[in-house]
Design an enzyme around this catalytic site. Sequence first.
Site, mmCIF file in Angstrom:
data_model
loop_
_atom_site.group_PDB
_atom_site.id
_atom_site.type_symbol
_atom_site.label_atom_id
_atom_site.label_comp_id
_atom_site.label_asym_id
_atom_site.label_seq_id
_atom_site.Cartn_x
_atom_site.Cartn_y
_atom_site.Cartn_z
ATOM 1 C CB CYS A 107 -0.929 0.000 1.213
ATOM 2 S SG CYS A 107 -1.820 1.536 1.410
ATOM 3 C CE1 TYR A 120 -10.315 -1.980 -6.636
ATOM 4 C CE2 TYR A 120 -10.630 -4.205 -7.411
ATOM 5 C CZ TYR A 120 -10.966 -3.188 -6.541
ATOM 6 O OH TYR A 120 -11.925 -3.364 -5.601
ATOM 7 C CB CYS A 163 -3.058 2.495 -1.826
ATOM 8 S SG CYS A 163 -3.440 0.788 -1.502
ATOM 9 C CD GLU A 187 -6.718 1.985 -9.275
ATOM 10 O OE1 GLU A 187 -7.673 2.112 -8.493
ATOM 11 O OE2 GLU A 187 -5.565 1.662 -8.893
ATOM 12 C CG HIS A 215 -29.618 22.006 -5.872
ATOM 13 N ND1 HIS A 215 -29.621 21.166 -6.966
ATOM 14 C CD2 HIS A 215 -29.853 23.257 -6.352
ATOM 15 C CE1 HIS A 215 -29.862 21.890 -8.050
ATOM 16 N NE2 HIS A 215 -30.007 23.153 -7.710
ATOM 17 C CE LYS A 223 -4.567 4.070 -6.501
ATOM 18 N NZ LYS A 223 -5.110 2.720 -6.392
ATOM 19 C CD GLU A 273 -28.890 18.000 -6.730
ATOM 20 O OE1 GLU A 273 -29.993 18.296 -6.258
ATOM 21 O OE2 GLU A 273 -28.134 18.832 -7.275
HETATM 22 P P1 NDP Z 1 -7.148 -8.302 -10.832
HETATM 23 O O1 NDP Z 1 -7.232 -9.694 -10.409
HETATM 24 O O2 NDP Z 1 -8.174 -7.309 -10.389
HETATM 25 O O3 NDP Z 1 -7.091 -8.230 -12.413
HETATM 26 C C1 NDP Z 1 -6.223 -9.004 -13.161
HETATM 27 C C2 NDP Z 1 -6.519 -8.782 -14.624
HETATM 28 O O4 NDP Z 1 -5.570 -9.462 -15.415
HETATM 29 C C3 NDP Z 1 -7.892 -9.300 -15.013
HETATM 30 O O5 NDP Z 1 -8.429 -8.410 -15.941
HETATM 31 C C4 NDP Z 1 -7.571 -10.657 -15.640
HETATM 32 O O6 NDP Z 1 -8.477 -11.038 -16.615
HETATM 33 C C5 NDP Z 1 -6.246 -10.349 -16.282
HETATM 34 N N1 NDP Z 1 -5.416 -11.547 -16.452
HETATM 35 C C6 NDP Z 1 -5.133 -12.500 -15.537
HETATM 36 N N2 NDP Z 1 -4.327 -13.428 -16.069
HETATM 37 C C7 NDP Z 1 -4.098 -13.070 -17.339
HETATM 38 C C8 NDP Z 1 -3.361 -13.632 -18.402
HETATM 39 N N3 NDP Z 1 -2.708 -14.768 -18.257
HETATM 40 N N4 NDP Z 1 -3.345 -12.986 -19.586
HETATM 41 C C9 NDP Z 1 -4.040 -11.843 -19.732
HETATM 42 N N5 NDP Z 1 -4.748 -11.255 -18.774
HETATM 43 C C10 NDP Z 1 -4.786 -11.857 -17.581
HETATM 44 O O7 NDP Z 1 -5.699 -7.872 -10.431
HETATM 45 P P2 NDP Z 1 -4.951 -6.488 -10.314
HETATM 46 O O8 NDP Z 1 -3.547 -6.868 -10.536
HETATM 47 O O9 NDP Z 1 -5.552 -5.430 -11.180
HETATM 48 O O10 NDP Z 1 -5.215 -6.070 -8.807
HETATM 49 C C11 NDP Z 1 -4.997 -6.996 -7.749
HETATM 50 C C12 NDP Z 1 -5.862 -6.657 -6.575
HETATM 51 O O11 NDP Z 1 -5.321 -5.534 -5.922
HETATM 52 C C13 NDP Z 1 -7.295 -6.252 -6.902
HETATM 53 O O12 NDP Z 1 -8.138 -7.344 -7.076
HETATM 54 C C14 NDP Z 1 -7.659 -5.428 -5.730
HETATM 55 O O13 NDP Z 1 -8.118 -6.281 -4.712
HETATM 56 C C15 NDP Z 1 -6.355 -4.775 -5.332
HETATM 57 N N6 NDP Z 1 -6.284 -3.386 -5.793
HETATM 58 C C16 NDP Z 1 -7.158 -2.469 -5.301
HETATM 59 C C17 NDP Z 1 -7.120 -1.160 -5.719
HETATM 60 C C18 NDP Z 1 -8.103 -0.174 -5.188
HETATM 61 O O14 NDP Z 1 -8.708 -0.443 -4.155
HETATM 62 N N7 NDP Z 1 -8.325 0.954 -5.848
HETATM 63 C C19 NDP Z 1 -6.144 -0.697 -6.702
HETATM 64 C C20 NDP Z 1 -5.276 -1.736 -7.152
HETATM 65 C C21 NDP Z 1 -5.352 -3.020 -6.715
HETATM 66 P P3 NDP Z 1 -9.867 -11.793 -16.257
HETATM 67 O O15 NDP Z 1 -10.811 -10.731 -15.802
HETATM 68 O O16 NDP Z 1 -10.274 -12.382 -17.565
HETATM 69 O O17 NDP Z 1 -9.547 -12.809 -15.228
#
Ligand code: NDP
Length: 453
Positions: free
Chosen positions: A43, A178, A48, A182, A436, A51, A441
């Site tokens: 984080c 995410y 976080c 982002e 407002h 970022k 709202e």
């Molecule tokens: P996520 O699990 O959210 O997303 C991973 C992405 O990568 C998905 O779109 C997935 O596709 C894709 N993917 C996985 N494997 C492959 C592959 N072999 N080839 C191509 N694409 C692939 O992970 P993140 O890394 O984005 O984030 C991890 C976690 O961190 C989040 O789930 C969240 O809990 C936390 N986080 C929270 C934030 C916030 O609160 N603002 C900000 C950043 C992270 P598919 O959908 O098809 O599985």
Amino acid sequence: MSFDYDLFVIGGGSGGVRAARVAAGETGAKVALAEEDRYGGTCVIRGCVPKKLMVFASEYPGMVDEARAYGWDMSNSGFDWGVFRVKMHAELDRLEGIYRNILKNNGVETFDLRARLVDAHTVELADGTRHSAKHILIAAGGRPVKPEVPGAELGITSNEIFHLDKLPESILIVGGGYIACEFAGILNGLGVKVTQYYRGAQILRGFDDEARGLVCEEMCQNGIDVHLGTNVLEMTQEGDAIRVKATNGDNRLFDQVMFATGRVPNADDLGLEGLEGVERGRKGQIVVDEYSQTGVPSVYAIGDVTDRVNLTPVAIREGMAFVETVFRGNPTPVDHELIPTAIFTQPEMGTVGLSEEDAAEQEPIEVYATSFKPMQSAFAGKSDRVLMKLLVSRETRKVLGCHIVAPGAGEMIQLAGIAIRMGATKEDFDRTVAVHPTMSEEIVTMKTATRTA
Ligand code: NDP
């Protein structure tokens, strides 16, 4: 039996530090913590916090454009990544210092070393020293993973993005979660030409369809070249650039490729293999019960290493509940329902509760949704749209889900989350007088259901 410590924590991220400091500072336990890297964890050091600073940095060009439309004589003569990066890392150093001080001031003994378990009550540090503890808490977090495609080693992950010497002119971001979404927005705002490949039919899988559809539309509108149903086939180095062949037939050069293809728990090489009773899940996560206890009664685990809901505030909650359970004798399970969360895309998405799809599967619902051009950007001639959406149980009238796509949605959803957590009905929302003129709202003025499902 006497132990060196009441508690030994492995991992100095958000969850581990909180548990250590509360156990030591508030219950008087004798606590040690080992961290092999920097204090603050994902984080603070590579997630976080940096970022969000980058999100802020990336939003200024849009503000300058908007300010001009409001009559200001302003110009944007470019972004200096070097200046920003130095300031960002100075801020992370400051925060890491705060984390270290919190531990010190609460009497937690820290070891800047990797630790592993030798048995149910013993931890061995990388220098070979062993320490016994009545309880061991594993809070080792997670790490990004790259997919197994040829040339994947040429790409970076979110770990490296904060350390680039210079911003690339072009970047390919792989993934649709995410982190991918982002960073697509951040880098686009900072002036990088961004292409995003996502293998599925729509980004942000699992979130409300209408909300993620709007986020995707707005991302494209902002200039991000999003390719759905697309994945990397192979990558090769070509001079300073990376050639990427993709499943959609694309064969293009990018200055940089960033994989945001998910994260895995840091549960390997912790000595768990030799500890009968600690179960591991499909992703390698440490399996725990509702009190964060593993199959070995003295060993607990919290945060991303358990792969429950991988969010900082959840790890902190789990850490607090662990202390309450183990050191205050008040068994406290962590409730993982109705967790509000924000995705810092541009525009942001704030969400709590069920998506329309999940709610409709659960029971008959009414959908209240409104999408409109907000006053501030509409005045500046922009076509940005926002979405406010409530999903209401037809039987109980309770609001089952709230989804907001709008600038500041993260701030809004925190407050909506309280009402929904309290079990607010649609009529409770309706009874609340509007503030407002604001965007939010609309959340209390949607009188008729858009549809039922
Ligand atoms: P996520 O699990 O959210 O997303 C991973 C992405 O990568 C998905 O779109 C997935 O596709 C894709 N993917 C996985 N494997 C492959 C592959 N072999 N080839 C191509 N694409 C692939 O992970 P993140 O890394 O984005 O984030 C991890 C976690 O961190 C989040 O789930 C969240 O809990 C936390 N986080 C929270 C934030 C916030 O609160 N603002 C900000 C950043 C992270 P598919 O959908 O098809 O599985």
